[in-house]
Design an enzyme around this catalytic site. Structure first.
Site, mmCIF file in Angstrom:
data_model
loop_
_atom_site.group_PDB
_atom_site.id
_atom_site.type_symbol
_atom_site.label_atom_id
_atom_site.label_comp_id
_atom_site.label_asym_id
_atom_site.label_seq_id
_atom_site.Cartn_x
_atom_site.Cartn_y
_atom_site.Cartn_z
ATOM 1 N N CYS A 103 -6.484 -15.928 5.256
ATOM 2 C CA CYS A 103 -5.911 -16.817 4.246
ATOM 3 C C CYS A 103 -6.907 -17.948 3.988
ATOM 4 O O CYS A 103 -7.465 -18.486 4.942
ATOM 5 C CB CYS A 103 -4.582 -17.378 4.765
ATOM 6 S SG CYS A 103 -3.796 -18.521 3.627
ATOM 7 N N HIS A 145 2.065 -11.629 1.275
ATOM 8 C CA HIS A 145 1.379 -12.821 1.755
ATOM 9 C C HIS A 145 1.518 -13.981 0.761
ATOM 10 O O HIS A 145 1.855 -15.105 1.139
ATOM 11 C CB HIS A 145 -0.099 -12.471 1.987
ATOM 12 C CG HIS A 145 -0.957 -13.607 2.443
ATOM 13 N ND1 HIS A 145 -1.602 -13.610 3.658
ATOM 14 C CD2 HIS A 145 -1.294 -14.777 1.847
ATOM 15 C CE1 HIS A 145 -2.283 -14.736 3.792
ATOM 16 N NE2 HIS A 145 -2.124 -15.469 2.699
ATOM 17 N N GLU A 146 1.281 -13.688 -0.514
ATOM 18 C CA GLU A 146 1.278 -14.758 -1.527
ATOM 19 C C GLU A 146 2.685 -15.266 -1.832
ATOM 20 O O GLU A 146 2.888 -16.458 -2.012
ATOM 21 C CB GLU A 146 0.592 -14.273 -2.817
ATOM 22 C CG GLU A 146 -0.873 -13.895 -2.657
ATOM 23 C CD GLU A 146 -1.715 -14.977 -2.008
ATOM 24 O OE1 GLU A 146 -1.491 -16.177 -2.266
ATOM 25 O OE2 GLU A 146 -2.605 -14.614 -1.217
ATOM 26 N N HIS A 149 3.746 -17.706 0.597
ATOM 27 C CA HIS A 149 3.222 -19.065 0.368
ATOM 28 C C HIS A 149 4.194 -19.887 -0.474
ATOM 29 O O HIS A 149 4.324 -21.095 -0.277
ATOM 30 C CB HIS A 149 1.883 -19.004 -0.381
ATOM 31 C CG HIS A 149 0.675 -18.879 0.499
ATOM 32 N ND1 HIS A 149 0.360 -19.789 1.484
ATOM 33 C CD2 HIS A 149 -0.320 -17.959 0.517
ATOM 34 C CE1 HIS A 149 -0.780 -19.423 2.075
ATOM 35 N NE2 HIS A 149 -1.205 -18.308 1.513
HETATM 36 NI NI NI Z 1 -2.920 -17.246 2.033
#
Ligand code: NI
Length: 191
Positions: A103, A145-146, A149
């Site tokens: 990341c 993953h995004e 966030h």
């Molecule tokens: Ni990331």
């Protein structure tokens, strides 16, 4: 002109913020997307072995549900991105599969992270059109993953057994296992 200095990294607390829904896609939103792209590409230009795969707006300290993902994961010369406004996972399918994950906001550390093999996504594009994507494999991992966030979640949160799960990238571009106590916990890199 945005650059890699716009990207915040742990232990910056803003990474833990929940992002809010984008209402109307205005010129301001387009500017944020452009800043995200420039920051990611500038970061990539400073790294020898890595691709700036994707970014969420919270990583440049903008608390909005905006995600950009590189159009090609193979061709570094393709510096374009796909844009996802208010992205949501509508369905996860398949098994949880572990693979390496990094990341831009977790400096120099990689982890073995379990993710679903396949996800269905809905979002808006930059013109405000509804889009649906079915993603598998690495792209499915990137979406998970995004979108994490946008809720203040980081890949390290998915690692249950820390002892053998963290790695660093050597100058030669190889992943080398880290000692959890010595390299991570005592250095207070993550929290
Ligand atoms: Ni990331």
């Amino acid at each position: 002109m945005a650059d890699k200095k716009n990207i915040i990294t742990l232990p910056h607390v803003a990474l833990r913020n929940k992002s809010t829904r984008v209402g109307v896609i205005t010129e301001e939103i387009r500017q944020i997307v452009s800043d995200m792209e420039q920051s990611t590409l500038d970061w990539e230009d400073s790294r020898q072995h890595e691709l700036g795969v994707a970014l969420a707006a919270v990583q440049i300290n903008v608390r909005m549900r905006i995600v950009i993902i590189r159009s090609s994961f193979e061709d570094k010369t393709d510096r374009t991105f796909q844009h996802f406004i208010n992205p949501e996972i509508t369905k996860c399918e398949g098994d949880l599969v572990e693979d390496y994950e990094g990341c831009l906001s977790v400096k120099d550390i990689y982890g073995m992270v379990p993710r679903y093999e396949k996800v269905k996504i809905k979002a808006l594009d930059l013109e405000g059109n509804a889009i649906r994507v079915t993603a598998e494999g690495f792209l499915a991992r990137v979406f998970q993953h995004e979108i994490d966030h946008t809720t203040g979640t980081l890949f390290i949160d998915h690692i249950k057994d820390s002892q053998e799960a963290f790695f660093r990238l050597t100058e030669e571009g190889k992943l080398q296992q880290l000692d959890y106590e010595k390299d991570i916990r005592d250095n207070r890199i993550l929290w």
